[in-house]
Design an enzyme around this catalytic site. Structure first.
Site, PDB file in Angstrom:
ATOM      1  N   ASP A   1       0.818  -1.206   0.000  1.00  0.00           N
ATOM      2  CA  ASP A   1       0.000   0.000   0.000  1.00  0.00           C
ATOM      3  C   ASP A   1       0.856   1.262   0.000  1.00  0.00           C
ATOM      4  OD1 ASP A   1      -2.288  -1.611   0.242  1.00  0.00           O
ATOM      5  OD2 ASP A   1      -2.105  -1.648   2.428  1.00  0.00           O
TER       6      ASP A   1
ATOM      7  N   TYR B   1       6.859  -9.517   7.082  1.00  0.00           N
ATOM      8  CA  TYR B   1       6.838  -8.058   7.209  1.00  0.00           C
ATOM      9  C   TYR B   1       7.531  -7.651   8.500  1.00  0.00           C
ATOM     10  CZ  TYR B   1       3.471  -7.168   3.430  1.00  0.00           C
ATOM     11  OH  TYR B   1       2.852  -7.055   2.210  1.00  0.00           O
TER      12      TYR B   1
END
Length: 267
Positions: free
Chosen positions: A52, A110
């Site tokens: 994103d 992540y």
């Protein structure tokens, strides 16, 4: 026709996410423009995971098919010559046709770097998240334990999520304090849209004492996004690594690309 895989790093603050958009201010648009300039022909990339706006890439992977014959270092240096300073190809490697940047991947990792200090630091703008109040690391670890395993993560997906199923397998959540930082690592087979940022919002809420650790289990099993904490800022979030079967011999991301990436090199 040859299939080429590339390892990509980028500063997500400079882009409106990965996926191509009409205005062209995305990582995919910049990469494909640079490839077109270098190869003198359009090349369409397939990415391991779309990130994103504001989310950084340390270990992003793409592939494309081409009839061109170029050395590996040529793909790296040639493409980088046409990329802005906020994006760089780290490696290039010919792959068998069976390789697919997205579907061959069996896990994603992540990192989230959170700066905990009464005053924000301009030097960390977009590089790390920030919170001005101390956090209870033990409470966050206790809360995170309920998330490990295969679950319906509907409570942590965005309304724009296009995943066919909310069921994902979360293998690991590590939380490590280091000086004025708290580092988080999330490893799963795949993630929903905004899933890591929504998990971060809930963990921080527990760390601040707004909810007990058991609350996160209630949110998980309630499967209601409205019961969870707000989505946390993207600034400190990094797609660190994409896992593939060893047969493909995908190179590991470059260690030390950001100072806190070395926090996890011993595990």
């Amino acid at each position: 026709m040859t299939r080429i895989a590339l390892g990509i790093q980028y500063d997500g603050a400079a882009f409106c996410g990965w996926q191509s958009q009409p205005h062209g201010k995305t990582v995919q648009d910049e990469l494909e423009r640079a490839l077109r300039e270098f190869a003198l022909t359009p090349l369409q990339t397939v990415v391991a995971g779309r990130t994103d706006t504001g989310v950084h890439g340390l270990g992003q992977v793409v592939h494309f098919d081409t009839e061109l014959d170029r050395a590996e270092f040529s793909w790296v240096r040639g493409t980088n010559a046409f990329l802005p300073s906020t994006v760089a190809v780290q490696w290039a490697k010919p792959m068998p046709d069976a390789f697919h940047a997205r579907f061959s991947a069996f896990e994603r990792t992540y990192y989230y770097a959170l700066y905990v200090h009464p005053v924000r630091s301009p030097m960390l703008a977009s590089r790390a998240g920030w919170i001005h109040t101390p956090l209870d690391v033990d409470a966050m670890r206790e809360a995170a334990a309920c998330l490990i395993g295969e679950h319906d993560f509907s409570a942590f997906r965005s309304s724009e999520c296009q995943s066919k199923t909310p069921v994902k397998h979360l293998y690991q959540i590590d939380i490590r304090p280091q000086g004025d930082f708290i580092h988080f690592r999330f490893r799963a087979n795949a993630f929903l849209h905004h899933m890591v940022r929504n998990l971060m919002g809930c963990l921080v809420a527990v760390g601040r004492g707004r909810y007990p650790a058991a609350w996160l289990s209630e949110v998980l099993h309630g499967r209601d996004r409205n019961r969870a904490a707000p989505t946390f800022m993207p600034d400190g979030l990094y797609l660190a690594q994409v896992g593939y079967p060893e047969t493909f011999a995908v190179p590991a991301p470059q260690a030390g690309s950001v100072p806190w990436s070395t926090v996890w090199t011993d595990s």
